[in-house]
Scaffold this motif. Structure first.
Motif, PDB file in Angstrom:
ATOM      1  N   THR A  68       0.839  -1.204   0.000  1.00 47.75           N
ATOM      2  CA  THR A  68       0.000   0.000   0.000  1.00 47.75           C
ATOM      3  C   THR A  68       0.872   1.251   0.000  1.00 47.75           C
ATOM      4  N   ARG A  69       1.890   1.259   0.863  1.00 46.14           N
ATOM      5  CA  ARG A  69       2.795   2.409   0.937  1.00 46.14           C
ATOM      6  C   ARG A  69       3.545   2.586  -0.385  1.00 46.14           C
ATOM      7  N   PHE A  70       3.963   1.479  -0.976  1.00 47.23           N
ATOM      8  CA  PHE A  70       4.669   1.521  -2.257  1.00 47.23           C
ATOM      9  C   PHE A  70       3.762   2.141  -3.333  1.00 47.23           C
ATOM     10  N   GLY A  71       2.530   1.658  -3.409  1.00 52.66           N
ATOM     11  CA  GLY A  71       1.572   2.167  -4.386  1.00 52.66           C
ATOM     12  C   GLY A  71       1.254   3.635  -4.185  1.00 52.66           C
ATOM     13  N   ASP A  72       1.113   4.039  -2.914  1.00 45.84           N
ATOM     14  CA  ASP A  72       0.839   5.452  -2.613  1.00 45.84           C
ATOM     15  C   ASP A  72       1.944   6.350  -3.143  1.00 45.84           C
ATOM     16  N   ARG A  73       3.193   5.938  -2.940  1.00 46.19           N
ATOM     17  CA  ARG A  73       4.328   6.771  -3.359  1.00 46.19           C
ATOM     18  C   ARG A  73       4.488   6.774  -4.885  1.00 46.19           C
ATOM     19  N   MET A  74       4.189   5.642  -5.540  1.00 40.51           N
ATOM     20  CA  MET A  74       4.255   5.622  -7.007  1.00 40.51           C
ATOM     21  C   MET A  74       3.209   6.569  -7.600  1.00 40.51           C
ATOM     22  N   LEU A  75       2.057   6.659  -6.955  1.00 46.33           N
ATOM     23  CA  LEU A  75       1.005   7.569  -7.422  1.00 46.33           C
ATOM     24  C   LEU A  75       1.413   9.025  -7.174  1.00 46.33           C
ATOM     25  N   GLU A  76       1.892   9.299  -5.967  1.00 38.86           N
ATOM     26  CA  GLU A  76       2.278  10.676  -5.616  1.00 38.86           C
ATOM     27  C   GLU A  76       3.433  11.193  -6.470  1.00 38.86           C
ATOM     28  N   ASN A  77       4.455  10.377  -6.639  1.00 39.91           N
ATOM     29  CA  ASN A  77       5.670  10.846  -7.324  1.00 39.91           C
ATOM     30  C   ASN A  77       5.638  10.697  -8.842  1.00 39.91           C
ATOM     31  N   GLY A  78       4.926   9.674  -9.340  1.00 43.58           N
ATOM     32  CA  GLY A  78       4.992   9.425 -10.781  1.00 43.58           C
ATOM     33  C   GLY A  78       3.668   9.362 -11.494  1.00 43.58           C
ATOM     34  N   GLY A  79       2.559   9.442 -10.738  1.00 38.02           N
ATOM     35  CA  GLY A  79       1.243   9.366 -11.365  1.00 38.02           C
ATOM     36  C   GLY A  79       0.827   7.951 -11.735  1.00 38.02           C
ATOM     37  N   TYR A  80       1.511   6.933 -11.170  1.00 37.53           N
ATOM     38  CA  TYR A  80       1.192   5.537 -11.492  1.00 37.53           C
ATOM     39  C   TYR A  80       0.150   4.999 -10.525  1.00 37.53           C
ATOM     40  N   ARG A  81      -0.898   4.388 -11.072  1.00 39.25           N
ATOM     41  CA  ARG A  81      -1.989   3.799 -10.290  1.00 39.25           C
ATOM     42  C   ARG A  81      -1.790   2.282 -10.257  1.00 39.25           C
ATOM     43  N   LEU A  82      -1.854   1.703  -9.065  1.00 39.88           N
ATOM     44  CA  LEU A  82      -1.653   0.262  -8.896  1.00 39.88           C
ATOM     45  C   LEU A  82      -2.895  -0.513  -9.326  1.00 39.88           C
ATOM     46  N   GLU A  83      -2.716  -1.470 -10.250  1.00 31.62           N
ATOM     47  CA  GLU A  83      -3.771  -2.389 -10.676  1.00 31.62           C
ATOM     48  C   GLU A  83      -3.166  -3.782 -10.755  1.00 31.62           C
ATOM     49  N   ARG A  84      -3.524  -4.615  -9.806  1.00 27.26           N
ATOM     50  CA  ARG A  84      -2.963  -5.967  -9.674  1.00 27.26           C
ATOM     51  C   ARG A  84      -1.449  -5.903  -9.626  1.00 27.26           C
ATOM     52  N   ASN A  85      -0.756  -6.503 -10.607  1.00 26.58           N
ATOM     53  CA  ASN A  85       0.710  -6.492 -10.608  1.00 26.58           C
ATOM     54  C   ASN A  85       1.263  -5.553 -11.672  1.00 26.58           C
ATOM     55  N   ASN A  86       0.536  -4.456 -11.919  1.00 32.58           N
ATOM     56  CA  ASN A  86       0.976  -3.443 -12.881  1.00 32.58           C
ATOM     57  C   ASN A  86       0.772  -2.061 -12.291  1.00 32.58           C
ATOM     58  N   PHE A  87       1.641  -1.145 -12.686  1.00 29.97           N
ATOM     59  CA  PHE A  87       1.411   0.260 -12.406  1.00 29.97           C
ATOM     60  C   PHE A  87       0.989   0.904 -13.717  1.00 29.97           C
ATOM     61  N   VAL A  88      -0.224   1.428 -13.730  1.00 31.85           N
ATOM     62  CA  VAL A  88      -0.782   2.041 -14.937  1.00 31.85           C
ATOM     63  C   VAL A  88      -0.416   3.524 -14.920  1.00 31.85           C
ATOM     64  N   PRO A  89       0.253   3.992 -15.990  1.00 36.81           N
ATOM     65  CA  PRO A  89       0.712   5.380 -15.996  1.00 36.81           C
ATOM     66  C   PRO A  89      -0.400   6.383 -16.270  1.00 36.81           C
ATOM     67  N   ALA A  90      -0.208   7.586 -15.775  1.00 36.02           N
ATOM     68  CA  ALA A  90      -1.071   8.715 -16.115  1.00 36.02           C
ATOM     69  C   ALA A  90      -0.492   9.371 -17.370  1.00 36.02           C
ATOM     70  N   VAL A  91      -1.187  10.337 -17.901  1.00 38.54           N
ATOM     71  CA  VAL A  91      -0.710  11.062 -19.086  1.00 38.54           C
ATOM     72  C   VAL A  91       0.630  11.733 -18.803  1.00 38.54           C
ATOM     73  N   THR A  92       0.846  12.138 -17.562  1.00 37.36           N
ATOM     74  CA  THR A  92       2.074  12.848 -17.188  1.00 37.36           C
ATOM     75  C   THR A  92       3.203  11.923 -16.718  1.00 37.36           C
ATOM     76  N   SER A  93       2.970  10.614 -16.671  1.00 39.43           N
ATOM     77  CA  SER A  93       3.993   9.668 -16.195  1.00 39.43           C
ATOM     78  C   SER A  93       5.152   9.569 -17.183  1.00 39.43           C
ATOM     79  N   VAL A  94       6.291   9.090 -16.699  1.00 32.50           N
ATOM     80  CA  VAL A  94       7.489   9.006 -17.526  1.00 32.50           C
ATOM     81  C   VAL A  94       7.370   7.927 -18.603  1.00 32.50           C
ATOM     82  N   THR A  95       6.604   6.877 -18.358  1.00 36.36           N
ATOM     83  CA  THR A  95       6.371   5.847 -19.371  1.00 36.36           C
ATOM     84  C   THR A  95       4.916   5.911 -19.814  1.00 36.36           C
ATOM     85  N   THR A  96       4.649   5.308 -20.960  1.00 37.35           N
ATOM     86  CA  THR A  96       3.299   5.378 -21.519  1.00 37.35           C
ATOM     87  C   THR A  96       2.520   4.079 -21.377  1.00 37.35           C
ATOM     88  N   ASP A  97       3.201   2.963 -21.230  1.00 42.04           N
ATOM     89  CA  ASP A  97       2.542   1.662 -21.131  1.00 42.04           C
ATOM     90  C   ASP A  97       2.597   1.148 -19.695  1.00 42.04           C
TER      91      ASP A  97
END
Length: 197
Positions: A68-97
């Motif tokens: 949970t803490r890991f997912g929270d920080r990925m969202l705060e710092n990179g815009g990545y949303r946790l979905e199962r075993n993937n981090f889904v990027p936002a439009v502003t994230s460094v990666t697109t997939d």
């Protein structure tokens, strides 16, 4: 006429070389930024310590809270949303997939042992195939991580030495190129963080 064709061909060649150089630079920047995001998120995750066991002198990670803490920080710092075993990027994230990942906890009983991890990427998901314990070292076990790609290529990451109970996160960046003539950006990234005392 012949000179114009040669100069246009030369110009196109230099343009193509320039595109490859820019693309390579872009891939290296993405790798550095994803590594930084994983490191920051993993650092935050390793504060999820079992407080009851800590009072007894045992440092143990609460894995659900750590994720949970890991997912929270990925969202705060990179815009990545946790979905199962993937981090889904936002439009502003460094990666697109989507960014597939696996995590592995080396507890207080095992951190002095070598561990040989093998992770497989099938083109969509990342799966931990094995984590084989090895020799015991007084100063901390060595962590060897190999990633098998969907093409069967084996990528070995630089070995890490553990200095205590550790939370290991391996992610695999695999995204489409911005021009069809360019190769995809595909590479593994790892973060190993000691559980905080």
């Amino acid at each position: 006429m012949g000179i114009n064709v040669i100069s246009i061909s030369s110009l196109l060649l230099f343009l193509l070389i320039g595109i490859f150089v820019v693309d390579t630079d872009l891939a290296m920047q993405k790798k550095a930024e994803v590594k930084m995001l994983l490191e920051l998120a993993n650092h935050h995750a390793t504060f999820a310590v079992d407080q009851v066991m800590k009072t007894e002198g045992v440092i143990e990670l609460v894995e659900e809270e750590a994720l949970t803490r890991f997912g929270d920080r990925m969202l705060e710092n990179g815009g990545y949303r946790l979905e199962r075993n993937n981090f889904v990027p936002a439009v502003t994230s460094v990666t697109t997939d989507p960014l597939p990942f696996v995590r592995y906890y080396v507890d207080f009983r095992s951190w002095r042992q070598d561990i040989d991890m093998r992770v497989r990427y099938d083109g969509r998901t990342l799966v931990l195939e094995q984590a084989v314990p090895g020799a015991v070292r007084a100063d901390g076990g060595r962590l060897r991580i190999r990633v098998i790609t969907e093409r069967g290529e084996e990528l070995e990451l630089a070995p890490k030495t553990m200095v205590g109970p550790s939370h290991v996160v391996v992610a695999y960046v695999d995204e489409r190129p911005f021009l069809p003539i360019l190769p995809a950006h595909s590479f593994p990234v790892v973060s190993v963080e000691e559980v905080k005392h």
